[in-house]
Enzyme design. Sequence first.
Site, PDB file in Angstrom:
ATOM      1  N   ARG A 170      35.357  28.848  -5.244  1.00  0.00           N
ATOM      2  CA  ARG A 170      36.560  28.746  -6.075  1.00  0.00           C
ATOM      3  C   ARG A 170      36.711  29.963  -6.980  1.00  0.00           C
ATOM      4  NH1 ARG A 170      38.809  23.515  -6.398  1.00  0.00           N
ATOM      5  NH2 ARG A 170      37.486  21.826  -5.604  1.00  0.00           N
TER       6      ARG A 170
ATOM      7  N   GLN B 203      40.357  35.421  -2.162  1.00  0.00           N
ATOM      8  CA  GLN B 203      40.286  35.687  -0.727  1.00  0.00           C
ATOM      9  C   GLN B 203      40.547  37.162  -0.414  1.00  0.00           C
ATOM     10  OE1 GLN B 203      39.758  33.795   1.997  1.00  0.00           O
ATOM     11  NE2 GLN B 203      40.966  34.639   3.662  1.00  0.00           N
TER      12      GLN B 203
ATOM     13  N   HIS C 206      30.326  35.364   0.823  1.00  0.00           N
ATOM     14  CA  HIS C 206      31.093  36.463   0.222  1.00  0.00           C
ATOM     15  C   HIS C 206      30.725  36.640  -1.249  1.00  0.00           C
ATOM     16  CE1 HIS C 206      33.901  38.336   2.967  1.00  0.00           C
ATOM     17  NE2 HIS C 206      34.113  37.176   3.549  1.00  0.00           N
TER      18      HIS C 206
ATOM     19  N   HIS D 134      28.248  40.273   4.678  1.00  0.00           N
ATOM     20  CA  HIS D 134      28.296  38.972   4.010  1.00  0.00           C
ATOM     21  C   HIS D 134      27.800  37.832   4.889  1.00  0.00           C
ATOM     22  CE1 HIS D 134      32.160  38.674   6.218  1.00  0.00           C
ATOM     23  NE2 HIS D 134      31.961  37.378   6.145  1.00  0.00           N
TER      24      HIS D 134
ATOM     25  N   ARG E 247      47.753  40.898  12.715  1.00  0.00           N
ATOM     26  CA  ARG E 247      46.521  41.421  12.136  1.00  0.00           C
ATOM     27  C   ARG E 247      46.705  42.868  11.692  1.00  0.00           C
ATOM     28  NH1 ARG E 247      42.163  44.602  13.399  1.00  0.00           N
ATOM     29  NH2 ARG E 247      40.097  43.840  12.758  1.00  0.00           N
TER      30      ARG E 247
ATOM     31  N   TYR F  96      46.005  44.177   3.273  1.00  0.00           N
ATOM     32  CA  TYR F  96      44.569  44.353   3.062  1.00  0.00           C
ATOM     33  C   TYR F  96      44.210  45.787   2.704  1.00  0.00           C
ATOM     34  CZ  TYR F  96      44.610  40.018   5.856  1.00  0.00           C
ATOM     35  OH  TYR F  96      44.864  38.777   6.347  1.00  0.00           O
TER      36      TYR F  96
END
Length: 571
Positions: free
Chosen positions: A100, A104, A164, A189, A320, A328
């Site tokens: 939490r 992301q 992560h 990760h 993507r 990203y």
Amino acid sequence: APAAAAVSAAPTGLATTAIVLSDAEEENGQAKEEGEEEAKNKAEEDEEAEEAEDDAMAALMEVPYTVFQKKSIHDNIHGFIELPPLLVAFLDTAEFQRLRMLKQLGGSAFVYPGASHTRFEHCIGVSHLAGVMVEHIKQQQDLDITPCDILCVKLAGLCHDIGHGPFSHMFELFVNRVRTKEGLLPWHHEQASLGLVDLLLQRNALPLTDLGLDHPQEDIAFVKRLIEGLNPKDPWPEDIGRPEAKRFLFDIVANKRNGIDVDKLDYFLRDATAALGTPPIGCDVQRIIRCSRVNNVDGQFQICFEEKIGLGLFDIFKLRAWLHKYCYQHHTVNVIEEMIADTFEAANDSFFVTGANNTPCRLSDACNDMVAFCKLGDWVLNAIEASAEPGLAAARAIIARLRRRELYSSVLSPTHIPEELYPTLTAEKVERDILAHLPPDADHTALSQSLLVHFVVINYGSRDARGLANNPLTNVRFFNPKLDQNEAHALSHRKLSDLFSPRSYSERLAYVYTRDDQHYDLLLAAYRAWRHTVAQRPGHKAVNVTPFPLSNSQSPRKKKGFPRTNSKDLI
């Protein structure tokens, strides 16, 4: 004599009366004792009942109540999701709840305000889609998929990103930058995901057998291998308690065969919806799942798709590339994440978290200590900013620039790197080559500290045997249910329209930034000199564009009315 007799008789009457009274008292005493005994017994019974109730409550407190019941969660992407008790047991632990605290998309939230969703909801979404796909395959074909197999696939989806760090992939950038300087191997990760699964099971006494796992040791090993993924050429693991005929289960969460897995199907939709409101390219996840089945291809069982959704699958890879280009790896996102990485590096020797055995642990070393790693979150940036520790002054100065949006300045536009130079041209080499074009009398030490080269690599997620990007559908196998659904094959070129095929499946750009504007002019001249040595693709000019018209230029050197500040001036 009568008087004497009366006198002598009196004691006899009194004695009789005394005997009667004595018998009554004895009866009363016995009744009283019996009443007291009964009351004592009842009190003991009540005490025993209370103790039993306390023991029962204590037993319930030892195992969280969530272990015993399923949960329904409303997700903004997939609607209502039902989690079985096993997943709820993992979900309601400190090791999982830390997600939490992890955005992301890391630095993308500084560019797209809506992109503030966390790894927590993504992992739940992946688990849901993993369940949908494996259930679809089970209903469609007899492949000996057991309820335990389904639970393991769902659990792998839930825990696949548990490893992560702060600001997600940015933390890997920071850790590997430090590890490279210290001569250590790169870290990913997924390694922490496996370590945190072990820590979670060690800290929480979960009754795995009662929760549906047939053979907990083998099943957990299976879950961890599902998180890692399995390449088609990898040998079949012998410790997971399943035959190689179930290799297709590795195509669901982390597909190393062709990249079509539920992890991507979830985050493509989730990230595009959060950042942009609506995905720029349609992606019908449910249709893709419904059009899948398992076939034996070259001796291995793998998930294949109907021919009719070939273009739909290609749209997934197109989405993507789009998200990498404009979300990203957006040029502003890149520089913000580089600044956060610089902040963590500047704080690395002065900011510690408590690790195993209460040992202080550096940020970059937390990836080797799961106790310390489990405590990390995006909060680290705020903690550094609020700290009065003198050793964190340089890190706080970078954060101060970030808060005022005084980002590192971009030097010229990005340079396109030809594909033939991919294997040899790295960001480190570009830095060395640019510094080599500086004047001899320049302060090379200060300029090397100011220079920052960032590579942006965007492709469709597929490479050929030579390592070059290619059409991602090359590695996907299709079937035609109208002919023979058990026959899988590659999609022929005549069924792939050139109308939707890009000219190139890869793009690599070199961005050059300066951390200190005082060095801008010298780095600009050196960068220009280096660019002349790089062969540009004929007819292609490397420019930086975004899909939306923006009035501000990329990482401007100055803001009107506000002179830019260098980090060292804020220490």
